[in-house]
Each structure stands twice: as C-alpha cells, then as structure tokens.
Design an enzyme around this catalytic site. Structure first.
Site, PDB file in Angstrom:
ATOM      1  N   ARG A  17     -28.595 -18.141   2.699  1.00 21.69           N
ATOM      2  CA  ARG A  17     -27.531 -17.991   3.669  1.00 21.69           C
ATOM      3  C   ARG A  17     -26.917 -16.580   3.663  1.00 21.69           C
ATOM      4  NH1 ARG A  17     -25.366 -22.893   5.553  1.00 21.69           N
ATOM      5  NH2 ARG A  17     -23.250 -22.234   5.100  1.00 21.69           N
ATOM      6  N   ASP A 140     -12.473 -15.655   4.101  1.00 19.81           N
ATOM      7  CA  ASP A 140     -12.681 -16.591   5.210  1.00 19.81           C
ATOM      8  C   ASP A 140     -11.678 -16.212   6.272  1.00 19.81           C
ATOM      9  OD1 ASP A 140     -12.219 -19.073   6.861  1.00 19.81           O
ATOM     10  OD2 ASP A 140     -13.745 -19.860   5.512  1.00 19.81           O
ATOM     11  N   TYR A 153     -10.119 -25.498  -0.733  1.00 21.33           N
ATOM     12  CA  TYR A 153     -10.959 -24.306  -0.510  1.00 21.33           C
ATOM     13  C   TYR A 153     -10.114 -23.160   0.043  1.00 21.33           C
ATOM     14  CZ  TYR A 153     -13.998 -21.381   2.455  1.00 21.33           C
ATOM     15  OH  TYR A 153     -14.608 -20.315   3.080  1.00 21.33           O
TER      16      TYR A 153
HETATM   17  N1  LIG Z   1     -21.138 -19.527   6.336  1.00 23.63           N
HETATM   18  C1  LIG Z   1     -20.036 -19.285   7.052  1.00 23.63           C
HETATM   19  O1  LIG Z   1     -20.018 -19.431   8.276  1.00 23.63           O
HETATM   20  C2  LIG Z   1     -18.778 -18.815   6.332  1.00 23.63           C
HETATM   21  C3  LIG Z   1     -17.553 -18.860   7.014  1.00 23.63           C
HETATM   22  C4  LIG Z   1     -16.408 -18.434   6.364  1.00 23.63           C
HETATM   23  C5  LIG Z   1     -16.491 -17.949   5.067  1.00 23.63           C
HETATM   24  N2  LIG Z   1     -17.688 -17.909   4.437  1.00 23.63           N
HETATM   25  C6  LIG Z   1     -17.726 -17.396   3.056  1.00 23.63           C
HETATM   26  O2  LIG Z   1     -18.813 -16.494   2.923  1.00 23.63           O
HETATM   27  C7  LIG Z   1     -19.443 -16.667   1.650  1.00 23.63           C
HETATM   28  C8  LIG Z   1     -20.909 -16.986   1.829  1.00 23.63           C
HETATM   29  O3  LIG Z   1     -21.032 -18.103   2.698  1.00 23.63           O
HETATM   30  P1  LIG Z   1     -22.282 -19.109   2.591  1.00 23.63           P
HETATM   31  O4  LIG Z   1     -22.173 -20.024   3.742  1.00 23.63           O
HETATM   32  O5  LIG Z   1     -23.513 -18.309   2.369  1.00 23.63           O
HETATM   33  O6  LIG Z   1     -21.881 -19.886   1.234  1.00 23.63           O
HETATM   34  P2  LIG Z   1     -22.512 -21.244   0.697  1.00 23.63           P
HETATM   35  O7  LIG Z   1     -23.869 -21.441   1.264  1.00 23.63           O
HETATM   36  O8  LIG Z   1     -21.521 -22.347   0.885  1.00 23.63           O
HETATM   37  O9  LIG Z   1     -22.581 -20.947  -0.872  1.00 23.63           O
HETATM   38  C9  LIG Z   1     -23.316 -19.833  -1.356  1.00 23.63           C
HETATM   39  C10 LIG Z   1     -23.831 -20.148  -2.724  1.00 23.63           C
HETATM   40  O10 LIG Z   1     -22.755 -20.345  -3.632  1.00 23.63           O
HETATM   41  C11 LIG Z   1     -23.338 -20.905  -4.774  1.00 23.63           C
HETATM   42  N3  LIG Z   1     -22.394 -21.777  -5.500  1.00 23.63           N
HETATM   43  C12 LIG Z   1     -21.788 -22.908  -5.064  1.00 23.63           C
HETATM   44  N4  LIG Z   1     -21.088 -23.467  -6.078  1.00 23.63           N
HETATM   45  C13 LIG Z   1     -21.276 -22.667  -7.170  1.00 23.63           C
HETATM   46  C14 LIG Z   1     -20.844 -22.724  -8.518  1.00 23.63           C
HETATM   47  N5  LIG Z   1     -20.124 -23.757  -8.993  1.00 23.63           N
HETATM   48  N6  LIG Z   1     -21.226 -21.734  -9.358  1.00 23.63           N
HETATM   49  C15 LIG Z   1     -21.992 -20.714  -8.919  1.00 23.63           C
HETATM   50  N7  LIG Z   1     -22.441 -20.609  -7.653  1.00 23.63           N
HETATM   51  C16 LIG Z   1     -22.087 -21.585  -6.800  1.00 23.63           C
HETATM   52  C17 LIG Z   1     -24.547 -21.741  -4.328  1.00 23.63           C
HETATM   53  O11 LIG Z   1     -25.683 -21.251  -5.049  1.00 23.63           O
HETATM   54  P3  LIG Z   1     -26.968 -22.181  -5.354  1.00 23.63           P
HETATM   55  O12 LIG Z   1     -27.574 -22.482  -4.010  1.00 23.63           O
HETATM   56  O13 LIG Z   1     -27.820 -21.334  -6.202  1.00 23.63           O
HETATM   57  O14 LIG Z   1     -26.462 -23.422  -6.056  1.00 23.63           O
HETATM   58  C18 LIG Z   1     -24.633 -21.435  -2.841  1.00 23.63           C
HETATM   59  O15 LIG Z   1     -25.943 -21.242  -2.369  1.00 23.63           O
HETATM   60  C19 LIG Z   1     -18.682 -17.775   0.939  1.00 23.63           C
HETATM   61  O16 LIG Z   1     -17.742 -17.193   0.064  1.00 23.63           O
HETATM   62  C20 LIG Z   1     -17.992 -18.525   2.071  1.00 23.63           C
HETATM   63  O17 LIG Z   1     -16.778 -19.146   1.667  1.00 23.63           O
HETATM   64  C21 LIG Z   1     -18.832 -18.333   5.038  1.00 23.63           C
END
Ligand SMILES: NC(=O)c1ccc[n+]([C@@H]2O[C@H](COP(=O)([O-])OP(=O)(O)OC[C@H]3O[C@@H](n4cnc5c(N)ncnc54)[C@H](OP(=O)(O)O)[C@@H]3O)[C@@H](O)[C@H]2O)c1
Length: 246
Positions: A17, A140, A153
């Site tokens: 992602r 976020d 969160y």
């Molecule tokens: N996607 C969006 O649209 C969006 C929107 C707003 C904010 N954000 C922020 O942008 C960032 C990246 O987003 P994303 O959607 O790529 O995030 P995500 O897919 O929800 O999480 C990214 C990775 O975090 C790791 N993770 C989860 N729990 C963990 C733990 N206990 N210890 C260590 N690693 C852990 C997981 O790794 P593994 O797969 O290896 O377990 C997961 O693949 C995040 O901080 C998110 O809050 C994203």
C-alpha cells in the site's frame, strides 16, 4: 538534502500500500531502503528484490509495534543491516473501527502503541544515531477534524501530529520532521473501491488520490532543506470541507 542518492531510509509498514509506494519512490530517487514489516514477510522480500533490481540496496526487518521492546530495538537492528540511517518514514498504522460508545481502554492503548508511541520512539532512536537527516510521519487528513467511527485511531494520530511539531523543534537544526496527511487514497484493508466511491462526494476535487500522490509529498519533504514542522494535506481539499463543518 536536495538529492537522496546514496542516502539510507527506514520505512515502516513498507511491504504494501502507501509504504510500498513511498519505498519505491525513494528507490527511484537513488536511496537505499530498509523495509520494515510486521506480518507481510513475503511482500517485503519481493519489494526488496524490486528495489535491488532498480540499482539500490534494500533490506527487510520485522517488528510488531504492539510490543514497545520491538519498537525500541528497530533502528539499531536496521542500522546493523544498512549502516547509519538519515531518512525515516513512519507509515505503519492500524485502522480498526471504534466509536465513542464502544471504545475500550485496551483499544486506545493499542492505538497509542502502534500509531503514536512507535513513530515517536523511532524518531528518538533515529536522532540518536543521525546528526543530520529527514523524517516524515504519516498522519491523516482528519487530524484537524473528526472521525467518530475510528476515534481511538484518530486520537492517536492527533497525538502524533503534536509530537511531529515538538520533534521538529527538538531535533532542529540537524534533522527536519514533517507530516503528510493523506485523505481518501486506498480503501481500508479488506474493502474494495466502492468504499472510496461512496465517500468521493466529501472531497472538493471529487476524486480519491493515488499512493503515488502520497509518495511524491513524502519525497518532497524528505528532500526539502528548509521545511520542518510542516504538514502537507494530500486529500483533494477534504480537510477544508470537514474543518468548516466541524
Ligand atoms: N490508505 C489511506 O487512504 C490513508 C488515509 C489516511 C491516512 N493514512 C495513513 O497513511 C499511512 C499508510 O497507510 P496504509 O493504508 O498504507 O496503511 P495500512 O495498510 O493500514 O498499514 C500499513 C502497514 O502497517 C503495518 N502495521 C499494522 N499494525 C502494525 C503493528 N502492530 N506493528 C507494526 N506494523 C504494523 C502493517 O504491516 P504488515 O502488513 O507487515 O503487517 C501494514 O501493512 C498510515 O499511517 C495511515 O494511517 C492512509
């Protein structure tokens, strides 16, 4: 730091992602990357292979941030693999639903550990081993508004936003610390694009973003020599709409 060639980054949550998109963007800039993962070992190894094929070095390192001891040792373990780090991107996070009516202390503790304490602790350990460098924390776009369906969160992200400005002041002049606040980019794990389509009407630009939009903002901040304590909202203007309504 206007050129990232031969610099070395640690990216958390890098296997999939947004973390993956940021890691690939860093590789394209010529940076070597330590890819942190929790459970996505295969995806992290495959990404390391992709980065090596691009001509940079890549390593993988595992840690579960629910365990503060694993968080504390991560920068040292990454440094043993790659040498000193001068770039850090805190992207890992957990996005479980929680409402005001049902949120439990355990839910908040888990969020604080993974979403706020881990990035803070990694910034601190990073600064101990780097006299100069750049950090980006993924926030976020709702940090300035509200989300009553993911309260634990969001409270943890709001704390991380405060920590980001405190860290920027603490580690100046050597290290810059900034935030990227994504809006509607990818559906939460396990959901499909209909999740995004149902929410596009809340975005002034009337579309969702792409992981590459987030990666471009992160790279811009990592390269900028004169921006610190700043947050770039990459959300098609959604935070403006939500802030006006809040
Ligand atoms: N996607 C969006 O649209 C969006 C929107 C707003 C904010 N954000 C922020 O942008 C960032 C990246 O987003 P994303 O959607 O790529 O995030 P995500 O897919 O929800 O999480 C990214 C990775 O975090 C790791 N993770 C989860 N729990 C963990 C733990 N206990 N210890 C260590 N690693 C852990 C997981 O790794 P593994 O797969 O290896 O377990 C997961 O693949 C995040 O901080 C998110 O809050 C994203």
């Amino acid at each position: 730091m206007t050129n990232l060639t031969n610099h070395t980054a640690l990216v958390t949550g890098a296997a999939k992602r947004l973390g993956r998109a940021i890691s690939l963007a860093l590789g394209r800039e010529g940076a070597n990357v330590v890819l942190h993962y929790r459970s996505s070992h295969e995806e992290a190894e495959a990404l390391a292979g992709e980065l090596e094929a691009m001509g940079v070095h890549a390593w993988t390192v595992q840690a579960d941030f629910a365990d503060p001891a694993q968080t504390e040792s991560l920068v040292a373990r990454a440094g043993e693999l790659a040498g000193p780090l001068d770039l850090l991107v805190n992207s890992a996070s957990d996005f479980p639903p929680s409402t005001m009516a049902e949120v439990r202390w355990e839910d908040l503790q888990q969020q604080l550990a993974v979403t706020a304490w881990a990035p803070f602790e990694l910034c601190r350990s990073f600064a101990r081993q780097a006299a100069a460098g750049s950090i980006v924390n993924l926030l976020d776009s709702r940090v300035t508004a509200s989300d009553f369906s993911h309260v634990a969160y969001l409270w943890a992200k709001q704390l991380l936003a405060h920590m980001t400005s405190h860290l920027a002041l603490t580690y100046a002049p050597g290290i810059t610390v900034n935030g990227v606040a994504p809006g509607l980019i990818l559906p939460p794990p396990g959901q499909d694009d209909s999740y995004l389509e149902a929410l596009v009407h809340t975005v002034p630009l009337r579309r969702h973003g792409a992981p590459e939009d987030i990666a471009a903002a992160a790279v811009f901040l990592l390269k900028s020599p004169f921006i610190t304590g700043e947050v770039i909202f990459v959300d098609g203007g959604r935070h403006l709409e939500e802030r006006e309504r809040a």
